[in-house]
Motif scaffolding. Structure first.
Motif, mmCIF file in Angstrom:
data_model
loop_
_atom_site.group_PDB
_atom_site.id
_atom_site.type_symbol
_atom_site.label_atom_id
_atom_site.label_comp_id
_atom_site.label_asym_id
_atom_site.label_seq_id
_atom_site.Cartn_x
_atom_site.Cartn_y
_atom_site.Cartn_z
ATOM 1 N N GLU A 135 0.854 -1.183 0.000
ATOM 2 C CA GLU A 135 0.000 0.000 0.000
ATOM 3 C C GLU A 135 0.890 1.233 0.000
ATOM 4 O OE1 GLU A 135 -3.028 -0.446 3.256
ATOM 5 O OE2 GLU A 135 -2.534 -2.500 2.700
ATOM 6 N N PRO A 137 -4.760 15.693 6.526
ATOM 7 C CA PRO A 137 -5.440 14.655 7.307
ATOM 8 C C PRO A 137 -6.955 14.775 7.167
ATOM 9 C CG PRO A 137 -4.336 16.254 8.741
ATOM 10 C CD PRO A 137 -3.952 16.574 7.347
ATOM 11 N N SER A 138 -7.642 13.646 7.208
ATOM 12 C CA SER A 138 -9.102 13.665 7.177
ATOM 13 C C SER A 138 -9.616 14.131 8.529
ATOM 14 C CB SER A 138 -9.639 12.267 6.874
ATOM 15 O OG SER A 138 -9.516 11.457 8.020
ATOM 16 N N GLU A 166 -11.468 12.564 10.551
ATOM 17 C CA GLU A 166 -11.333 11.477 11.522
ATOM 18 C C GLU A 166 -9.912 11.415 12.074
ATOM 19 O OE1 GLU A 166 -13.047 7.725 10.335
ATOM 20 O OE2 GLU A 166 -14.621 8.718 9.205
ATOM 21 N N GLU A 167 -8.952 11.775 11.235
ATOM 22 C CA GLU A 167 -7.563 11.772 11.683
ATOM 23 C C GLU A 167 -7.248 12.984 12.547
ATOM 24 O OE1 GLU A 167 -5.740 9.233 7.914
ATOM 25 O OE2 GLU A 167 -5.787 11.421 7.822
ATOM 26 N N ARG A 168 -7.805 14.117 12.172
ATOM 27 C CA ARG A 168 -7.540 15.334 12.941
ATOM 28 C C ARG A 168 -8.057 15.239 14.368
ATOM 29 N NH1 ARG A 168 -8.466 18.176 8.097
ATOM 30 N NH2 ARG A 168 -10.686 18.184 8.550
ATOM 31 N N ARG A 174 -2.838 3.756 11.947
ATOM 32 C CA ARG A 174 -3.916 3.019 11.298
ATOM 33 C C ARG A 174 -3.500 2.432 9.956
ATOM 34 N NH1 ARG A 174 -8.015 7.476 8.605
ATOM 35 N NH2 ARG A 174 -9.504 5.813 8.885
ATOM 36 N N GLU A 197 -6.104 -10.278 12.596
ATOM 37 C CA GLU A 197 -5.602 -8.988 12.106
ATOM 38 C C GLU A 197 -4.877 -8.240 13.222
ATOM 39 O OE1 GLU A 197 -8.270 -6.614 9.693
ATOM 40 O OE2 GLU A 197 -9.375 -8.400 9.105
ATOM 41 N N GLU A 198 -5.392 -8.375 14.430
ATOM 42 C CA GLU A 198 -4.729 -7.707 15.555
ATOM 43 C C GLU A 198 -3.381 -8.355 15.852
ATOM 44 O OE1 GLU A 198 -8.767 -6.019 17.740
ATOM 45 O OE2 GLU A 198 -7.998 -7.979 18.316
ATOM 46 N N TRP A 213 -1.924 -1.804 18.552
ATOM 47 C CA TRP A 213 -2.813 -1.528 17.407
ATOM 48 C C TRP A 213 -4.270 -1.751 17.747
ATOM 49 C CZ3 TRP A 213 -5.745 -4.447 13.690
ATOM 50 C CH2 TRP A 213 -5.965 -3.807 12.476
ATOM 51 N N ARG A 229 -7.101 1.316 17.339
ATOM 52 C CA ARG A 229 -8.278 1.221 16.464
ATOM 53 C C ARG A 229 -9.514 1.865 17.062
ATOM 54 N NH1 ARG A 229 -9.359 -4.939 14.808
ATOM 55 N NH2 ARG A 229 -10.019 -4.038 12.863
ATOM 56 N N SER A 269 -18.403 11.960 8.280
ATOM 57 C CA SER A 269 -17.032 12.476 8.220
ATOM 58 C C SER A 269 -16.631 12.603 6.760
ATOM 59 C CB SER A 269 -16.081 11.517 8.929
ATOM 60 O OG SER A 269 -15.861 10.382 8.132
ATOM 61 N N ASP A 270 -15.507 13.281 6.500
ATOM 62 C CA ASP A 270 -15.150 13.438 5.082
ATOM 63 C C ASP A 270 -14.787 12.099 4.454
ATOM 64 O OD1 ASP A 270 -12.733 13.296 6.340
ATOM 65 O OD2 ASP A 270 -12.074 15.301 5.840
ATOM 66 N N GLU A 271 -14.251 11.185 5.251
ATOM 67 C CA GLU A 271 -13.957 9.861 4.701
ATOM 68 C C GLU A 271 -15.247 9.163 4.275
ATOM 69 O OE1 GLU A 271 -11.203 7.472 6.948
ATOM 70 O OE2 GLU A 271 -10.087 9.231 7.597
ATOM 71 N N THR A 276 -9.566 -12.936 6.561
ATOM 72 C CA THR A 276 -9.157 -12.923 7.963
ATOM 73 C C THR A 276 -10.368 -13.274 8.811
ATOM 74 O OG1 THR A 276 -9.797 -10.626 8.334
ATOM 75 C CG2 THR A 276 -7.606 -11.018 7.428
ATOM 76 N N ASP A 277 -10.154 -13.538 10.085
ATOM 77 C CA ASP A 277 -11.318 -13.932 10.899
ATOM 78 C C ASP A 277 -12.287 -12.760 11.101
ATOM 79 O OD1 ASP A 277 -9.701 -12.698 12.701
ATOM 80 O OD2 ASP A 277 -9.349 -14.445 13.955
ATOM 81 N N GLU A 278 -11.764 -11.522 11.055
ATOM 82 C CA GLU A 278 -12.683 -10.389 11.127
ATOM 83 C C GLU A 278 -13.552 -10.324 9.874
ATOM 84 O OE1 GLU A 278 -11.085 -6.629 12.481
ATOM 85 O OE2 GLU A 278 -9.492 -7.662 13.535
ATOM 86 N N ARG A 282 -11.366 6.218 -2.015
ATOM 87 C CA ARG A 282 -11.902 7.559 -1.771
ATOM 88 C C ARG A 282 -12.044 8.274 -3.099
ATOM 89 N NH1 ARG A 282 -9.295 10.467 3.429
ATOM 90 N NH2 ARG A 282 -11.008 11.837 2.876
#
Lengths: 492, 492
Positions: free
Chosen positions: A70, A77-78, A80-82, A92, A337-338, A345, A349, B78-80, B335-337, B353
């Motif tokens: 990725e 920043p979005s 949600e990030e701000r 994240r 995932e965790e 992490w 989240r 949110s913007d996201e 994944t399990d999630e 996005r």
């Protein structure tokens, strides 16, 4: 330090083609070897604007297996990030084990830009760099390989590139007034970056400077550096794993046991309890609304032996708050995932947004409690956790989050009484398992681990509140009062 | 339909206390039974403003085990969220199996509000309700229990409550001008909600109207309705599971096989390929920048037999784009999630996005291909997937996302050649597994499943492009050309 990157290295077309062919195969293989060894790869591509960071990223992605990569080039920043600590946007996006993340803007971008434009002082700058060192060390120890590349071009070369782009109608938009502002400050930028690179070139994650004047040289060199770092990490793997051998740790209680000094005979009458509860919940309800309006966030972490009354204390708090404002997080077995990310992490989240509250029923402190005592974490892992946790909480606090931590203390006898009571009560039976009985046998070790935890992590901005919890009423009122007091102070 | 909720039902204090006690225990137990049965619980609490939705949520959370509950009262997106389909904010917050989500504003809120204020017409409103029915059916079939409660109070009661709140200095802020605006439109609101509730009261997820004038009555009734729904679902479980018995499905090719009609002899010379590639990649590069500036997003899904050349085609696209703009998603084992959510969730997570591109190397169509043929999905599951997928893609398209899907077709002989080639080439060996060989034996079934998929899901807004892929050069150019053509049309 950048003189070495202005020596005029270059690579002919034919030579590059040959190198590229083998680099590509080796990179693909390295990527898969790294993935199957359970590492993640974090590549930071920093450097002078115009040096070709994006161009290299494009090439690397065409060479590598893009399915596992990725690319992050975070612009603004979005929202949600701000509404969370500045580092949250990186937290994240950290790659899971087996995956690669390529950062074209990284955790260095903001501190450097702020320093260049004098929005931060030299001490602040150093402080933020120190934090980055800690952060990268944690990543490295949590199975990430951090590769940091710095693309360098001279001031003259930068100007030449900007002007060339501006001449091309299709490319003109790429050069912005900000770019020229940076160009004017090139010398200052260079000085500050030099300082940053020197300071943050650690043994685990050194910076690699790449001369970026010649495109082919830059691409081949940068790719080779990544490849070498991966190979080295795979070679070092066995010794790193050795250091992580997990074994239970059963600390003995120290003489000056702060938990044992608590007066567990403290209690409240029903009448006092009812009166205090009503008063405190009323005040908490109003303060929670204030919190929302003032756009502050609140984190409450609860630790204590099994059956110490964490759930009950949490409920007395949430009862007073609007359901839309809070979230209770409880530590169940981590998802896969965790497990594929650093241990913090799973808590990152669910960090609250501004104006919201997260209550953690058991928290990141599991690292130095159950994981230590049961041997789920190696000694090297839980030992470094104190500093990692302090750094984490400091970032929360710096971003305006109010952090409070509670240790609920009961005696071993009281725990036994409660276990037995749970077994008798229909709707409490699910709360008690064989594991709870097993943990009782390690009572002293858990108490000693808790004492050390409190000693090492009770800070001014995120203090531990020790709660005598033998009497549930006393405990609940004390917790409520601590929350109300702290909020009153912070919100005034 | 609301007359039944203005009959003056109420509950005395003592009686409520008694009911509450047993409700609480039953709810806790039901919550755990539901969780251990692998269901998630989705509770929508809708109704007239002032009817006490939040108050009920607070009570329910104090009764239930709050550790497994998340409350969602989404104010402004949110913007996201704004950069994705309107439903995305719900998709991302759906509870995993074993967990509960309580929505105080739900997927009904926006359609109803828009209709009340005449920002949408009657046909549009019905269309959005139809989509909600489909969405809830999908949730139900994917192991969610959807409970929909509607709290009703009369117009006079609403006015009384608003005025009472306004008199209390601590509560005054709760009543906003918007509330009074709604109050003035009470009759219209009521009419529209009645229509919505009638239309969306399905067998799987009926609305339950709760008379909310008396607080105790409302709380006891609402809690009881949730409890009953859980119990019913647990009882129905076995028959539901029966319908989901998974078995492989091996469809036979139909006579008019659209894939077999492709002319696999089509090919390009090296020279033509090089020329076309350069031209198309150049145009794509510019179009991708346009996409970014116009804030549109692009989704490309690739399907085809193993070794059909999906990865190669994807690379020819990504090569032309800035690494910051795209992301390649490939379907690995969930994944399990991911397993704890509806099957589309893993794709929802990585939706681009605005201005960004996601390329899916295999996609949600796995549901009607591999999952169908191998028996990972029950017939009832993959049969309904066509409609679910069409609905999903329609929402993407409605929110401005450009969706293109490619089927890369090769012959069985060509596949064999490529498999053998992969085994011989060092850096391709990881690409071929025993499973690939096994899948070859079901060649005809896979082809037939693909034909049915194309027939059922090729829509105007999200068409399938069939690509003759026997010659890689031909395939890559055809894919590139299709992307360029579509983008040119959409962005002009």
């Amino acid at each position: 330090m950048f003189e070495t990157a202005e020596v005029g290295s270059s690579l002919g077309k034919a030579r590059f083609k040959k190198i590229a062919e083998s680099l590509r195969i080796d990179l693909l293989k390295a990527q898969h070897d790294l993935a199957s060894s359970g590492f993640s790869l974090v590549v930071l591509v920093g450097g002078v604007e115009g040096a070709g960071k994006t161009e290299f990223a494009n090439l690397l992605l065409s060479w590598a297996d893009a399915h596992f990569v990725e690319t992050h080039a975070l612009a603004e920043p979005s929202d949600e990030e701000r509404e969370r600590p500045p580092a949250w946007r990186f937290w994240r996006t950290l790659p899971a084990r087996g995956r690669t993340a390529l950062y074209l803007t990284s955790w260095y971008t903001r501190p450097i830009v702020e320093r260049v434009f004098k929005r931060s002082g030299s001490a602040e700058f150093d402080q933020s760099l120190d934090r980055l060192i800690d952060f990268e060390r944690m990543l490295t120890q949590e199975n990430a390989l951090v590769v940091k590349l710095w693309f360098h071009i001279s001031k003259a070369e930068q100007a030449r590139r900007f002007r060339k782009l501006e001449k091309d109608p299709d490319q003109r938009w790429r050069v912005t007034p900000v770019d020229w502002r940076f160009h004017k400050k090139y010398r200052r930028f260079e000085k500050i970056c030099e300082h940053a690179l020197m300071k943050t070139s650690t043994a685990e994650a050194p910076w690699q400077i790449v001369e970026a004047t010649d495109r082919r040289w830059r691409n081949a060199t940068a790719a080779r550096l990544i490849l070498e770092a991966v190979k080295k990490r795979l070679e070092d793997k066995s010794s790193a794993e050795l250091a992580k051998q997990r074994k239970p740790d059963r600390p003995r209680p120290k003489p000056g046991n702060i938990i044992r000094k608590l007066d567990l005979s403290l209690k409240l009458s029903d009448k006092t309890f009812d009166r205090e509860l009503e008063k405190l919940q009323g005040r908490l309800g109003l303060l929670a609304q204030r919190l929302r309006r003032d756009r502050r966030s609140l984190i409450l972490a609860f630790e204590g032996s099994d059956a110490a009354g964490k759930g009950g204390a949490i409920r007395r708090i949430t009862e007073a708050m609007d359901a839309r404002l809070y979230r209770v997080d409880s530590v169940a077995a981590p998802t896969d995932e965790e497990k594929a990310h650093p241990y913090l992490w799973r808590f990152w989240r669910v960090l609250p947004r501004l104006g919201r509250v997260t209550l953690y029923d058991r928290s990141w402190y599991g690292r130095v409690l159950v994981e230590r005592v049961e041997g789920f974490a190696a000694p090297s892992e839980w030992r470094r956790a104190y500093a990692e946790i302090n750094a984490f909480e400091e970032q929360l606090s710096d971003s305006g989050t109010i952090v409070l931590k509670f240790w609920l203390a009961i005696s071993a006898d009281e725990q036994l009484r409660r276990f037995k009571d749970r077994q008798k009560t229909a709707y409490k039976q699910y709360k008690i398992t064989a594991e709870d009985w097993r943990n009782r046998e390690k009572w002293d070790a858990y108490q000693a681990a808790a004492c050390e935890m409190i000693e090492r992590t009770s800070t001014d901005h995120a203090p531990w509140v020790l709660v005598e919890a033998e009497d549930k009423k006393w405990a609940r009122v004390k917790v409520l009062k601590a929350v109300v007091d702290r909020l009153s102070r912070e919100l005034d």
